[in-house]
Design an enzyme around this catalytic site. Structure first.
Site, PDB file in Angstrom:
ATOM      1  N   ARG A 178      61.004  84.869  38.348  1.00 42.76           N
ATOM      2  CA  ARG A 178      61.481  83.591  38.527  1.00 42.76           C
ATOM      3  C   ARG A 178      60.634  83.178  40.286  1.00 42.76           C
ATOM      4  NH1 ARG A 178      67.343  81.569  39.080  1.00 42.76           N
ATOM      5  NH2 ARG A 178      66.694  80.250  39.153  1.00 42.76           N
ATOM      6  N   CYS A 240      68.540  81.390  47.001  1.00 42.72           N
ATOM      7  CA  CYS A 240      68.131  81.774  46.140  1.00 42.72           C
ATOM      8  C   CYS A 240      67.957  80.298  44.909  1.00 42.72           C
ATOM      9  CB  CYS A 240      69.542  82.919  45.749  1.00 42.72           C
ATOM     10  SG  CYS A 240      71.318  81.549  45.662  1.00 42.72           S
TER      11      CYS A 240
END
Length: 284
Positions: A178, A240
């Site tokens: 990611r 995050c």
């Protein structure tokens, strides 16, 4: 600084009157799974707080997928379930401490430091033969007075203004794929905030014991690039996808004595909600 306690530690203290046990089990993509698991079985006396209903504000245009809750609303909710300023709080989940760390961070954000995360999680507790129940806990309402620690958190504007600041280190806590922009199963854009390094939050866990945290020496080795940056005078901002899985990294650094680490609470899902914010891919 020891903010992780063992299940044996909790077993020995679980009935002490000032101790509040909080179950934070949750499952992304299945919002009721944690509540259902709690109803089926939990540590005796534990109360349940839900990531999205209790520990996040409603989703808006900005702020990310799990915006920080309003401090007064959260404080009222804590009081409703019996948490006061004199409470010792032990939080657990079954996901390596990711959701428990969110509540650990939120409580410290509200000025309450007497909070701990139980190592290994609920399954380990149950498999050890420790007591569990499906009984509804008795909740005696209390009052929780808060004082927000504003220097623990930063917003999008602060991050954007400091993209080229060499004295600030951004740390991305998501999966490497990611971060690199190779895949994005949740958010609308793939990649990371320019300049950020990648330090997957799961790397604070022990490879040999399910859902157990690494010890201090292992954490020191794992997080050396970040701790060395702090020691050299840099400010560290951790993020995050939505401000949840960054919290274990913040907690791990706190255990190493770095209390000054900041959280970008909206994180990646907030960053990409603003047109024009730059996106990087690949390694830094």
């Amino acid at each position: 600084m020891n903010s992780i306690v063992s299940k044996q530690w909790l077993l020995a203290r679980m009935y002490e009157p000032d101790l509040i046990i909080v179950d934070c089990r949750f499952q992304l993509g299945s919002p009721k799974a944690g509540q259902d698991a709690f109803k089926a079985s939990h540590i005796p006396g534990a109360i349940y707080l839900d990531l999205e209903e209790d520990l996040s504000a409603p989703i808006g245009e900005h702020g990310g997928r799990h915006p920080l809750p309003d401090p007064q609303t959260l404080a009222q909710r804590l009081g409703q379930v019996g948490i006061s300023n004199s409470s010792r709080i032990v939080v657990y989940d079954d996901q390596g401490g990711m959701y428990a760390s969110r509540l650990w961070w939120l409580l410290r954000w509200l000025g309450h430091d007497n909070v701990y995360v139980m190592d290994e999680g609920f399954t380990s507790w149950k498999e050890a033969g420790y007591p569990v129940t499906d009984a509804n806990p008795v909740q005696v309402p209390s009052t929780f007075q808060y004082s927000v620690c504003k220097d623990m958190v930063v917003d999008m504007q602060t991050v954007r203004l400091n993209l080229d600041n060499p004295s600030i280190l951004l740390v991305d806590s998501r999966e490497p794929a990611r971060y690199q922009g190779l895949q994005e199963p949740i958010d609308a854009k793939a990649g990371h905030i320019p300049g950020a390094i990648n330090s997957l939050w799961k790397n604070v866990l022990n490879d040999q014991v399910t859902n157990a945290w690494k010890n201090i020496e292992q954490l020191r080795e794992q997080l050396a690039p970040i701790s060395e940056a702090i020691d050299s005078g840099k400010e560290v901002i951790v993020y995050c996808g939505s401000g949840v899985s960054a919290c274990p990294n913040v907690l791990a650094l706190y255990r190493l004595g770095y209390e000054q680490v900041k959280l970008y609470s909206g994180s990646w899902s907030d960053w990409i909600s603003y047109e024009g914010n730059p996106v990087a891919t690949g390694e830094e």
